[in-house]
Design a protein around this motif. Structure first.
Motif, PDB file in Angstrom:
ATOM      1  N   ASN A 229      62.487  43.002  38.080  1.00 51.82           N
ATOM      2  CA  ASN A 229      61.919  44.030  37.374  1.00 51.82           C
ATOM      3  C   ASN A 229      60.638  43.740  36.547  1.00 51.82           C
ATOM      4  OD1 ASN A 229      63.483  45.888  38.566  1.00 51.82           O
ATOM      5  ND2 ASN A 229      64.980  45.939  37.244  1.00 51.82           N
TER       6      ASN A 229
ATOM      7  N   LYS B 115      67.406  39.546  34.333  1.00 55.27           N
ATOM      8  CA  LYS B 115      66.669  40.714  34.965  1.00 55.27           C
ATOM      9  C   LYS B 115      66.269  41.819  33.763  1.00 55.27           C
ATOM     10  CE  LYS B 115      67.316  43.980  38.412  1.00 55.27           C
ATOM     11  NZ  LYS B 115      68.172  44.440  39.717  1.00 55.27           N
ATOM     12  N   ILE B 116      65.311  42.359  33.949  1.00 57.59           N
ATOM     13  CA  ILE B 116      65.029  43.553  32.714  1.00 57.59           C
ATOM     14  C   ILE B 116      65.625  44.789  33.409  1.00 57.59           C
ATOM     15  CG2 ILE B 116      63.023  44.795  31.717  1.00 57.59           C
ATOM     16  CD1 ILE B 116      61.280  42.549  31.929  1.00 57.59           C
ATOM     17  N   THR B 117      66.472  45.448  32.155  1.00 59.78           N
ATOM     18  CA  THR B 117      67.057  46.579  32.794  1.00 59.78           C
ATOM     19  C   THR B 117      66.594  47.832  31.904  1.00 59.78           C
ATOM     20  OG1 THR B 117      68.675  46.355  30.971  1.00 59.78           O
ATOM     21  CG2 THR B 117      69.296  45.493  32.953  1.00 59.78           C
ATOM     22  N   GLU B 118      66.905  48.922  32.088  1.00 58.12           N
ATOM     23  CA  GLU B 118      66.099  50.142  31.523  1.00 58.12           C
ATOM     24  C   GLU B 118      66.705  49.902  29.981  1.00 58.12           C
ATOM     25  OE1 GLU B 118      64.127  52.705  32.425  1.00 58.12           O
ATOM     26  OE2 GLU B 118      64.146  51.377  34.235  1.00 58.12           O
ATOM     27  N   GLU B 119      67.628  49.351  29.513  1.00 56.91           N
ATOM     28  CA  GLU B 119      67.884  49.326  28.026  1.00 56.91           C
ATOM     29  C   GLU B 119      67.116  48.461  27.468  1.00 56.91           C
ATOM     30  OE1 GLU B 119      71.755  48.038  28.939  1.00 56.91           O
ATOM     31  OE2 GLU B 119      72.451  50.001  29.422  1.00 56.91           O
TER      32      GLU B 119
ATOM     33  N   LYS C 127      63.796  47.656  28.139  1.00 60.06           N
ATOM     34  CA  LYS C 127      62.381  48.362  28.073  1.00 60.06           C
ATOM     35  C   LYS C 127      62.193  49.080  26.793  1.00 60.06           C
ATOM     36  CE  LYS C 127      61.391  48.255  32.921  1.00 60.06           C
ATOM     37  NZ  LYS C 127      61.166  49.215  34.204  1.00 60.06           N
TER      38      LYS C 127
END
Length: 57
Positions: free
Chosen positions: A24, A50-54, A56
């Motif tokens: 991501n 890995k970049i998660t929604e949390e 961002k």
């Protein structure tokens, strides 16, 4: 001989862009960074999380 060096470096940059998108991250930014850093950029992508929604903003 020299052409194969550039082809290999470009291929590595494309692979790094794909790896970055899988985590991501911006594929274009990592492609450009990989053109400059090559294998060092690959190492950074592999060890990064890995970049998660949390994560961002």
């Amino acid at each position: 001989m020299e052409n194969s060096y550039f082809v290999g470096w470009g291929t590595l940059a494309l692979i790094n862009a794909g790896l970055a998108q899988g985590k991501n991250r911006s594929g274009l930014n990592w492609f450009l960074l990989s053109l400059l850093l090559g294998p060092i950029a690959t190492f950074i992508i592999v060890i990064s999380d890995k970049i998660t929604e949390e994560m961002k903003f």
